[in-house]
Motif scaffolding. Structure first.
Motif, mmCIF file in Angstrom:
data_model
loop_
_atom_site.group_PDB
_atom_site.id
_atom_site.type_symbol
_atom_site.label_atom_id
_atom_site.label_comp_id
_atom_site.label_asym_id
_atom_site.label_seq_id
_atom_site.Cartn_x
_atom_site.Cartn_y
_atom_site.Cartn_z
ATOM 1 N N VAL A 190 0.862 -1.177 0.000
ATOM 2 C CA VAL A 190 0.000 0.000 0.000
ATOM 3 C C VAL A 190 0.899 1.226 0.000
ATOM 4 O O VAL A 190 1.941 1.244 0.671
ATOM 5 C CB VAL A 190 -0.917 0.010 1.245
ATOM 6 N N TRP A 191 0.521 2.230 -0.755
ATOM 7 C CA TRP A 191 1.331 3.444 -0.739
ATOM 8 C C TRP A 191 0.468 4.674 -0.992
ATOM 9 O O TRP A 191 -0.596 4.590 -1.604
ATOM 10 C CB TRP A 191 2.469 3.374 -1.754
ATOM 11 N N ALA A 192 0.931 5.806 -0.497
ATOM 12 C CA ALA A 192 0.168 7.048 -0.596
ATOM 13 C C ALA A 192 1.024 8.139 -1.214
ATOM 14 O O ALA A 192 2.258 8.095 -1.166
ATOM 15 C CB ALA A 192 -0.301 7.491 0.786
ATOM 16 N N THR A 193 0.357 9.105 -1.800
ATOM 17 C CA THR A 193 1.048 10.258 -2.373
ATOM 18 C C THR A 193 0.163 11.479 -2.262
ATOM 19 O O THR A 193 -1.066 11.381 -2.371
ATOM 20 C CB THR A 193 1.436 10.022 -3.849
ATOM 21 N N THR A 194 0.801 12.640 -2.034
ATOM 22 C CA THR A 194 0.031 13.888 -1.994
ATOM 23 C C THR A 194 -0.308 14.377 -3.388
ATOM 24 O O THR A 194 -1.124 15.283 -3.543
ATOM 25 C CB THR A 194 0.801 14.993 -1.249
ATOM 26 N N THR A 195 0.320 13.782 -4.403
ATOM 27 C CA THR A 195 -0.050 14.091 -5.786
ATOM 28 C C THR A 195 0.152 12.851 -6.640
ATOM 29 O O THR A 195 1.275 12.363 -6.795
ATOM 30 C CB THR A 195 0.758 15.268 -6.362
ATOM 31 N N GLY A 196 -0.931 12.310 -7.159
ATOM 32 C CA GLY A 196 -0.853 11.116 -7.983
ATOM 33 C C GLY A 196 -1.778 11.222 -9.178
ATOM 34 O O GLY A 196 -2.747 11.992 -9.170
ATOM 35 N N TYR A 216 -2.880 4.027 -2.923
ATOM 36 C CA TYR A 216 -2.870 2.951 -3.919
ATOM 37 C C TYR A 216 -2.531 1.629 -3.231
ATOM 38 O O TYR A 216 -1.947 1.590 -2.149
ATOM 39 C CB TYR A 216 -1.785 3.185 -4.976
ATOM 40 N N GLN A 217 -2.863 0.541 -3.897
ATOM 41 C CA GLN A 217 -2.302 -0.760 -3.550
ATOM 42 C C GLN A 217 -1.930 -1.460 -4.848
ATOM 43 O O GLN A 217 -2.668 -1.405 -5.838
ATOM 44 C CB GLN A 217 -3.287 -1.627 -2.755
ATOM 45 N N ILE A 218 -0.770 -2.092 -4.844
ATOM 46 C CA ILE A 218 -0.339 -2.853 -6.014
ATOM 47 C C ILE A 218 -1.021 -4.217 -5.955
ATOM 48 O O ILE A 218 -0.816 -4.989 -5.014
ATOM 49 C CB ILE A 218 1.190 -3.000 -6.053
ATOM 50 N N GLN A 219 -1.860 -4.491 -6.947
ATOM 51 C CA GLN A 219 -2.653 -5.722 -6.989
ATOM 52 C C GLN A 219 -2.464 -6.390 -8.350
ATOM 53 O O GLN A 219 -2.764 -5.788 -9.382
ATOM 54 C CB GLN A 219 -4.137 -5.410 -6.758
ATOM 55 N N ASP A 220 -1.910 -7.583 -8.343
ATOM 56 C CA ASP A 220 -1.661 -8.324 -9.593
ATOM 57 C C ASP A 220 -0.846 -7.483 -10.577
ATOM 58 O O ASP A 220 -1.098 -7.488 -11.786
ATOM 59 C CB ASP A 220 -2.989 -8.747 -10.238
ATOM 60 N N ILE A 256 -6.256 2.347 -7.083
ATOM 61 C CA ILE A 256 -6.547 3.367 -6.083
ATOM 62 C C ILE A 256 -7.597 2.805 -5.128
ATOM 63 O O ILE A 256 -8.690 2.413 -5.549
ATOM 64 C CB ILE A 256 -7.060 4.662 -6.736
ATOM 65 N N ILE A 257 -7.263 2.770 -3.834
ATOM 66 C CA ILE A 257 -8.194 2.215 -2.845
ATOM 67 C C ILE A 257 -8.770 3.292 -1.919
ATOM 68 O O ILE A 257 -9.639 2.996 -1.096
ATOM 69 C CB ILE A 257 -7.533 1.099 -2.018
ATOM 70 N N ARG A 314 -10.741 -2.302 -4.020
ATOM 71 C CA ARG A 314 -10.761 -2.335 -2.567
ATOM 72 C C ARG A 314 -9.456 -2.914 -2.044
ATOM 73 O O ARG A 314 -8.738 -3.620 -2.752
ATOM 74 C CB ARG A 314 -11.943 -3.176 -2.072
ATOM 75 N N PHE A 315 -9.186 -2.641 -0.787
ATOM 76 C CA PHE A 315 -7.989 -3.185 -0.141
ATOM 77 C C PHE A 315 -8.019 -4.708 -0.142
ATOM 78 O O PHE A 315 -9.051 -5.330 0.116
ATOM 79 C CB PHE A 315 -7.902 -2.670 1.303
ATOM 80 N N ARG A 316 -6.850 -5.293 -0.457
ATOM 81 C CA ARG A 316 -6.680 -6.744 -0.377
ATOM 82 C C ARG A 316 -5.606 -7.060 0.655
ATOM 83 O O ARG A 316 -4.589 -6.374 0.730
ATOM 84 C CB ARG A 316 -6.220 -7.321 -1.719
ATOM 85 N N ARG A 317 -5.840 -8.134 1.397
ATOM 86 C CA ARG A 317 -4.839 -8.554 2.367
ATOM 87 C C ARG A 317 -3.631 -9.125 1.608
ATOM 88 O O ARG A 317 -3.781 -10.005 0.753
ATOM 89 C CB ARG A 317 -5.430 -9.611 3.306
ATOM 90 N N PRO A 318 -2.414 -8.617 1.867
ATOM 91 C CA PRO A 318 -1.222 -9.082 1.135
ATOM 92 C C PRO A 318 -0.951 -10.568 1.342
ATOM 93 O O PRO A 318 -1.307 -11.148 2.382
ATOM 94 C CB PRO A 318 -0.099 -8.233 1.742
#
Length: 592
Positions: A458-464, A561-565, A570-571, A580-584
């Protein structure tokens, strides 16, 4: 080199023999030099250009006679509308030989022929014999391939073969016409001579300080491409007010104060119209150097410390704008995200511990841990902060964090290497903790190097960059142009930055009136691929949108964001979510 922006001094009274192209208003005031220097332009030429503006003549071609020992100057005046004003561009360059191989005396005679003067009158005014004038007229008719004086006069006017100032006071004969009132300007399209200068408008110049090497190099490639794509698209639609837009790029060592100062000074020396940079360790040096140049400066340092510096000295930093909300929102956002997962029953553990691992090598970074601590206390979390000053200390810091068995770990750094070290440590330990990165996974190198191991981060950014139609359209054009998908932050930010500047230039009355340009940026919202840009009146920082109560139409979303597959999903927040959020997959340990 073109003159210094805003320079005003006593104008030259004679042509210095150098080529030039300058901007002149209706009162004859000199503006920016497109080429050469306006000091090369005699008072009389500036007056003629001003008269062309007042008389609404679209263009004028003529030959200017300098001193006896100087060549004739071929002059072109183009009158153009820029925003709410009309100006003339007057350009000139020396001629080694006169058009049609005329002699200087033949040119004088031809100019007087265009006034309708007889041979006897011309002979009297030039103080030479009528027979000599007849010979000159015969020669110029032959050289111009004209059968009559009238045909020669028409061709001279059409081709701009008129000597200015007109040799004698016979120009009074023309005063009833607009041509006369501007001393040789013409109000119909001339047949251009090969040697007649064309107005080549100086391009708008965006200066970009980006690192060619070091920890920010892969990110800098994204910045350059985003900026390049924006400029290509702007120029494809005619530029701004008919001017093309260009890029001046200089290298910068983002960890070195001297390099930061030198990079900005180099761009200022190249007479750019706006300065830009991403993030640097010594952002205070960047601010001070840019402020000293007087050139508008748009940066993306996400610096809460610099936000306060600007607030406390608004006069000094009035031309500095921060293109994204500050770093102080990251740690509070982390605590808020963890709390939301806990309320929804999505955390892998009942642990009440959160860990923030943060870089301290850059003194001006503030991830907002003080505010985050207050939020954590209010929500029943124990927030532990681990500082990392050594570039090689991230794996050890991750292991120390894992030992505390936290529910989630935040990685407070802008660099891909640091994040990869922590993610690998968490995976190797199969720790029951969420990994919450900031910013760095936006860079394509993060997923390229980790491969499938990046999934779940999971990662966040103030501008994406958004995943709406605007953001996806940009991504498609970027991929077609460069053969790879853009990252999810600085590629879009650089693209938007060019458009924010171009929009201000388009609305400004004078693109070298830096205060006016900055006012246009501050007073106008721009909707880009990374969201909507509007700037705080005191700090010059772009507004942020974090959830209910904020206005997404005038702000940049604090995207999670979360990297999924292998995809960036964007979550949070609504309405920008794509998944939606997925458990890693490394969370194999049962909840405790």
């Amino acid at each position: 080199m073109a003159t210094t922006p805003g320079a005003r001094s006593a104008p030259a009274h004679r042509w210095d023999g150098a080529p030039f192209c300058v901007r002149v208003d209706a009162r004859g005031n000199p503006g920016v030099a497109e080429a050469g220097s306006w000091r090369s332009v005699p008072d009389r030429l500036r007056a003629i250009a001003a008269a062309a503006v007042r008389e609404h003549l679209p263009h004028a071609d003529f030959l200017w006679r300098g001193e006896v020992d100087q060549p004739v100057c071929s002059v072109r005046i183009d009158v153009r509308s820029e925003a709410a004003t009309t100006v003339a561009f007057i350009s000139g360059e020396p001629l080694e030989t006169l058009p049609h191989d005329l002699s200087r005396r033949e040119l004088e005679v031809l100019t007087l022929v265009t006034t309708g003067a007889s041979n006897a009158e011309i002979a009297r005014w030039l103080d030479i014999s009528p027979r000599t004038i007849t010979t000159h007229v015969d020669n110029l008719l032959r050289k111009l391939d004209c059968a009559s004086r009238t045909a020669a006069a028409v061709r001279a006017v059409d081709e701009g073969i008129m000597l200015v100032p007109i040799p004698v006071s016979r120009r009074d004969e023309l005063c009833s016409t607009r041509i006369g009132r501007v001393l040789g300007a013409i109000d119909h399209g001339p047949a251009r001579l090969p040697g007649t200068p064309r107005v080549r408008l100086r391009p708008w110049r965006i200066g970009a300080a980006v690192p060619a090497s070091g920890p920010g190099a892969s990110d800098a490639a994204e910045m350059r491409r985003g900026l390049q794509l924006a400029i290509e698209e702007i120029n494809a639609t005619g530029g701004v007010h008919g001017r093309p837009v260009d890029i001046e790029v200089t290298d910068i060592d983002i960890a070195d104060a001297a390099s930061t100062r030198a990079a900005i000074e180099q761009l200022a020396d190249r007479e750019v119209d706006v300065l830009t940079s991403a993030y640097v360790a010594h952002q205070d040096v960047a601010h001070d150097t840019a402020a000293a140049t007087g050139i508008p400066y748009l940066h993306a340092a996400t610096s809460g410390a610099m936000e306060e510096r600007v607030r406390n000295d608004r006069g000094r930093y009035s031309r500095v704008l921060q293109l994204c909300p500050s770093d102080v929102h990251y740690a509070p956002g982390f605590v808020g995200f963890a709390g939301d997962l806990r309320r929804r029953g999505l955390l892998p553990t009942t642990s009440r511990t959160l860990v923030c691992i943060q870089q301290t090598s850059w003194q001006l970074i503030d991830f907002g841990t003080a505010h985050a601590q207050a939020l954590a206390d209010a929500e029943g979390w124990e927030l532990v902060t681990i500082d990392v000053a050594d570039e090689n200390g991230w794996t050890a810091a991750a292991q120390a964090a894992i030992a505390r068995e936290p529910a989630a770990v935040m990685i407070g750094s802008y660099f891909v290497d640091h994040h990869i070290d922590v993610v690998r440590a968490v995976r190797d330990a199969r720790a029951p903790s969420i990994v919450y990165s900031i910013y760095a996974p936006s860079v394509p190198a993060f997923r390229e190097r980790l491969g499938a191991a990046a999934d779940g981060v999971v990662w966040a950014t103030t501008t994406g960059t958004y995943s709406d139609a605007i953001g996806l359209g940009f991504a498609q054009r970027f991929a077609r142009r460069f053969g790879s998908a853009p990252g999810r932050s600085h590629a879009g930010l650089a693209y938007d930055r060019a458009h924010v500047v171009a929009q201000a230039w388009a609305r400004s009355n004078d693109f070298r009136d830096f205060d006016d340009v900055v006012r246009r940026m501050r007073s106008t919202t721009y909707r880009g691929v990374n969201g909507a840009y509007s700037f705080h009146p005191e700090t010059g920082v772009a507004a942020g949108f974090r959830g209910p109560g904020d206005d997404p139409s005038v702000a940049l979303a604090h995207l999670v964001y979360q990297i999924q597959d292998g995809r960036q999903e964007i979550i949070a927040p609504v309405p920008y979510t794509t998944s939606r959020f997925r458990r890693p997959d490394w969370l194999t340990a049962p909840a405790r």
